[in-house]
Design a protein around this motif. Structure first.
Motif, mmCIF file in Angstrom:
data_model
loop_
_atom_site.group_PDB
_atom_site.id
_atom_site.type_symbol
_atom_site.label_atom_id
_atom_site.label_comp_id
_atom_site.label_asym_id
_atom_site.label_seq_id
_atom_site.Cartn_x
_atom_site.Cartn_y
_atom_site.Cartn_z
ATOM 1 N N GLY A 115 0.786 -1.225 0.000
ATOM 2 C CA GLY A 115 0.000 0.000 0.000
ATOM 3 C C GLY A 115 0.820 1.278 0.000
ATOM 4 O O GLY A 115 0.342 2.331 -0.422
ATOM 5 N N ASN A 116 2.072 1.198 0.431
ATOM 6 C CA ASN A 116 2.923 2.393 0.511
ATOM 7 C C ASN A 116 3.753 2.625 -0.753
ATOM 8 O O ASN A 116 4.631 3.474 -0.782
ATOM 9 N N GLY A 117 3.508 1.836 -1.797
ATOM 10 C CA GLY A 117 4.245 1.993 -3.046
ATOM 11 C C GLY A 117 5.447 1.087 -3.191
ATOM 12 O O GLY A 117 6.015 0.980 -4.277
ATOM 13 N N SER A 118 5.852 0.440 -2.118
ATOM 14 C CA SER A 118 6.960 -0.501 -2.208
ATOM 15 C C SER A 118 6.434 -1.849 -2.707
ATOM 16 O O SER A 118 5.225 -2.052 -2.826
ATOM 17 N N ARG A 163 11.700 -0.227 -3.495
ATOM 18 C CA ARG A 163 10.904 0.969 -3.747
ATOM 19 C C ARG A 163 11.471 1.653 -4.996
ATOM 20 O O ARG A 163 12.678 1.716 -5.182
ATOM 21 N N LYS A 164 10.583 2.160 -5.830
ATOM 22 C CA LYS A 164 11.009 2.846 -7.043
ATOM 23 C C LYS A 164 11.416 4.272 -6.707
ATOM 24 O O LYS A 164 10.643 5.022 -6.122
ATOM 25 N N GLU A 165 12.650 4.627 -7.057
ATOM 26 C CA GLU A 165 13.187 5.972 -6.811
ATOM 27 C C GLU A 165 13.791 6.484 -8.107
ATOM 28 O O GLU A 165 14.678 5.842 -8.673
ATOM 29 N N ASP A 166 13.313 7.604 -8.582
ATOM 30 C CA ASP A 166 13.794 8.192 -9.839
ATOM 31 C C ASP A 166 13.741 7.189 -10.989
ATOM 32 O O ASP A 166 14.659 7.102 -11.809
#
Length: 99
Positions: free
Chosen positions: A56-59, A81-84
């Motif tokens: 639920g938090n995007g991870s 987690r998706k970063e950039d």
């Protein structure tokens, strides 16, 4: 489920600088092992990835394990987690096991 060819090629490209050889199999049962010890043939290792579980938090959570021989295995669930625009390993969660 078998990883798509494009994913296999991406993994191979990302790991191209490592001296290890990658062999893709459809099932853990397809990996050659020593009949007496259970050791993966050729001093190899079986790496298994589980399903991607969106959170639920995007991870996302991805279970993974490694097997070398009887009493030489481990596994855990990784948190990414998706970063950039790139998936980054942020840690692990839940039970970790080792034999």
């Amino acid at each position: 489920m078998v990883l798509p060819q494009a994913v296999q090629e991406g993994v191979a490209a990302a790991l191209a600088d490592l001296p290890a050889r990658r062999v893709w199999v459809d099932s853990a049962a397809d990996v050659p092992r020593d009949a007496r010890t259970g050791e993966v043939a050729g001093h190899g290792a079986l790496v298994t990835l589980g399903n991607i579980a969106p959170q639920g938090n995007g991870s996302v959570h991805v279970a993974a394990s490694i097997y070398v021989a009887s009493l030489a295995a481990a596994g855990q669930t990784y948190v990414l987690r998706k970063e950039d625009g790139v998936w980054v390993l942020k840690g692990n969660t839940g039970v970790q096991w080792m034999s």
